[in-house]
Design a protein around this motif. Sequence first.
Motif, mmCIF file in Angstrom:
data_model
loop_
_atom_site.group_PDB
_atom_site.id
_atom_site.type_symbol
_atom_site.label_atom_id
_atom_site.label_comp_id
_atom_site.label_asym_id
_atom_site.label_seq_id
_atom_site.Cartn_x
_atom_site.Cartn_y
_atom_site.Cartn_z
ATOM 1 N N THR A 104 7.332 -8.967 -5.714
ATOM 2 C CA THR A 104 6.833 -7.622 -5.828
ATOM 3 C C THR A 104 5.729 -7.803 -4.706
ATOM 4 N N GLU A 105 5.379 -6.633 -4.019
ATOM 5 C CA GLU A 105 4.036 -6.490 -3.390
ATOM 6 C C GLU A 105 3.456 -5.016 -3.777
ATOM 7 N N VAL A 106 2.108 -5.206 -3.663
ATOM 8 C CA VAL A 106 1.441 -3.796 -4.071
ATOM 9 C C VAL A 106 0.122 -3.706 -3.114
ATOM 10 N N SER A 107 -0.092 -2.582 -2.488
ATOM 11 C CA SER A 107 -0.982 -2.196 -1.552
ATOM 12 C C SER A 107 -1.544 -0.783 -2.013
ATOM 13 N N LYS A 123 -9.410 -3.619 -1.596
ATOM 14 C CA LYS A 123 -9.946 -3.952 -0.294
ATOM 15 C C LYS A 123 -10.739 -5.060 -0.102
ATOM 16 N N ASN A 124 -11.165 -5.375 -1.343
ATOM 17 C CA ASN A 124 -11.999 -6.819 -1.568
ATOM 18 C C ASN A 124 -11.691 -7.957 -2.325
ATOM 19 N N ARG A 125 -11.937 -8.910 -1.449
ATOM 20 C CA ARG A 125 -11.562 -10.253 -2.058
ATOM 21 C C ARG A 125 -12.227 -10.691 -3.471
ATOM 22 N N CYS A 126 -12.254 -10.056 -4.478
ATOM 23 C CA CYS A 126 -13.282 -10.134 -5.332
ATOM 24 C C CYS A 126 -12.424 -10.204 -6.738
ATOM 25 N N PHE A 127 -11.579 -11.506 -6.984
ATOM 26 C CA PHE A 127 -10.563 -11.241 -8.178
ATOM 27 C C PHE A 127 -10.583 -12.532 -8.790
ATOM 28 N N PRO A 169 -7.527 -2.816 3.732
ATOM 29 C CA PRO A 169 -6.538 -2.974 2.866
ATOM 30 C C PRO A 169 -5.858 -4.369 2.567
ATOM 31 N N LEU A 170 -5.579 -4.759 1.567
ATOM 32 C CA LEU A 170 -5.354 -6.045 0.968
ATOM 33 C C LEU A 170 -3.771 -5.887 0.562
ATOM 34 N N LYS A 171 -2.759 -6.698 0.729
ATOM 35 C CA LYS A 171 -1.467 -6.740 0.220
ATOM 36 C C LYS A 171 -1.477 -7.854 -0.686
ATOM 37 N N LEU A 172 -0.947 -7.466 -2.114
ATOM 38 C CA LEU A 172 -0.911 -8.397 -2.985
ATOM 39 C C LEU A 172 0.556 -8.846 -3.410
ATOM 40 N N GLY A 173 0.672 -10.070 -3.151
ATOM 41 C CA GLY A 173 2.262 -10.605 -3.478
ATOM 42 C C GLY A 173 2.323 -11.208 -4.772
ATOM 43 N N MET A 174 3.299 -10.924 -5.639
ATOM 44 C CA MET A 174 3.516 -11.600 -6.934
ATOM 45 C C MET A 174 4.825 -12.130 -6.996
ATOM 46 N N GLU A 175 5.113 -13.367 -7.060
ATOM 47 C CA GLU A 175 6.127 -14.070 -7.164
ATOM 48 C C GLU A 175 6.356 -14.773 -8.568
ATOM 49 N N PRO A 200 11.255 -23.446 -9.631
ATOM 50 C CA PRO A 200 10.954 -22.224 -10.274
ATOM 51 C C PRO A 200 9.238 -22.292 -10.503
ATOM 52 N N GLY A 201 8.815 -21.217 -10.689
ATOM 53 C CA GLY A 201 7.463 -21.103 -10.823
ATOM 54 C C GLY A 201 6.796 -19.775 -10.350
ATOM 55 N N TYR A 202 5.473 -19.592 -10.436
ATOM 56 C CA TYR A 202 5.007 -18.301 -9.826
ATOM 57 C C TYR A 202 3.870 -18.131 -8.820
ATOM 58 N N ASP A 203 3.326 -17.396 -8.195
ATOM 59 C CA ASP A 203 2.351 -17.454 -7.379
ATOM 60 C C ASP A 203 1.794 -15.895 -7.219
ATOM 61 N N ALA A 204 0.390 -16.042 -6.820
ATOM 62 C CA ALA A 204 -0.167 -14.773 -6.627
ATOM 63 C C ALA A 204 -0.981 -14.796 -5.264
ATOM 64 N N GLN A 205 -0.485 -13.902 -4.335
ATOM 65 C CA GLN A 205 -1.056 -14.021 -2.894
ATOM 66 C C GLN A 205 -1.810 -12.905 -2.525
ATOM 67 N N VAL A 206 -2.819 -13.089 -1.765
ATOM 68 C CA VAL A 206 -3.381 -11.938 -1.088
ATOM 69 C C VAL A 206 -3.672 -12.096 0.321
ATOM 70 N N SER A 207 -3.091 -10.878 1.197
ATOM 71 C CA SER A 207 -3.051 -11.132 2.512
ATOM 72 C C SER A 207 -3.982 -9.888 3.170
ATOM 73 N N GLY A 208 -4.527 -10.433 3.979
ATOM 74 C CA GLY A 208 -5.432 -9.416 4.822
ATOM 75 C C GLY A 208 -7.129 -9.988 4.754
ATOM 76 N N ASN A 209 -8.012 -9.339 5.253
ATOM 77 C CA ASN A 209 -9.400 -9.618 5.512
ATOM 78 C C ASN A 209 -10.189 -8.814 4.318
ATOM 79 N N SER A 210 -10.983 -9.289 3.545
ATOM 80 C CA SER A 210 -12.033 -8.531 2.647
ATOM 81 C C SER A 210 -12.559 -7.305 3.733
ATOM 82 N N GLY A 211 -12.422 -5.736 3.213
ATOM 83 C CA GLY A 211 -12.936 -4.895 3.625
ATOM 84 C C GLY A 211 -11.960 -4.040 4.155
#
Length: 319
Positions: A306-309, A46-50, A133-139, A120-131
């Motif tokens: 992929t996405e994780v939450s 839930k927290n943008r601390c990464f 639930p965040l959705k983590l996207g991995m390309e 081609p390449g990669y990305d790590a994405q965070v959707s949502g406000n801290s506090g």
Amino acid sequence: MRRLFRYALGAALLALLVPLGAMASPVSASSPVTQSTSIVFDPGPKNRCFGVVGEFPDLPAGPPSTYYDTSGCRAVDNELRADDGCSDRFPYTDANNRKACPAWDFVTLNWKSDQRTKYPGYDAQVSGNSGSPLKLGMENNARQVGDCLLREVAFSYHYPSSSLRRPAPGQHYNFADGRLKVTYDAYAKQSGTFACGEKRAILTTDLIYKDGDRKNVISVVHFNPGKFIEPNADGVFWNNGCQENSCRVTVQGQEIAAGTTSQVSVDFTALAQKYRSYLGGTAVPAESEVIAVQMVNSTMGADLRTEVSNASVTLEPAA
């Protein structure tokens, strides 16, 4: 043998974890939990601390601020979270000058810093406000790279202080302290075809734990459109025969459908019991310190999102 291990399993973070493990406090004696107990500080998360780190090297090149977010880091209000050893790793100090490692990380394998947000390449994405639930996207898009190198992007809880809870100072939660369960909402979708002989575009849930002096890995496959390896009669895709002081096994788990979000649930205690013959013969050893739990996007000549939450990592009282 390291490359063989990486080829057969999802990300194990061994290069990243060995120095952290060396700094860790002694393993606790088994102390069974009496109620459901989260063993991570930021379930969800839930927290943008990464941070965003690479296995080779530990930190990608480029401006450091590109690879971390401290905006959701809370005050280090628990003495067991404070870790002075994190000052060079993560630039966060609270109002009382206490330091901590990230609550969690994105970890990449075999991607270069200048390939982030590229194709081609990669990305790590965070959707949502801290506090919340965040959705983590991995390309993890390697289909047009032009080689057949294993590449990965993972979400990982793997610090012995700020990420993984401690039951008491100088102690760690053991795999033997209760039924270890991991649940989360998972999404996976492959784009295009495969460009390599091994049709690898998989999502796994991985557990890394110590069995005495040995480091064991259980990797559970949930998404596998290319059927990258045929499992044996036990449902085992691969194992290393407990070589080099480590037992490693990759097994079939709950499958998810492409392009839909489904809740994944893994009972690692049950898997350790079922596959004990591949894990040194002991289902849940007394000293079995939990080192990391991670969700891994792993490809070879393929494009996979992929996405994780809503991740939960708990110890449940034994029945």
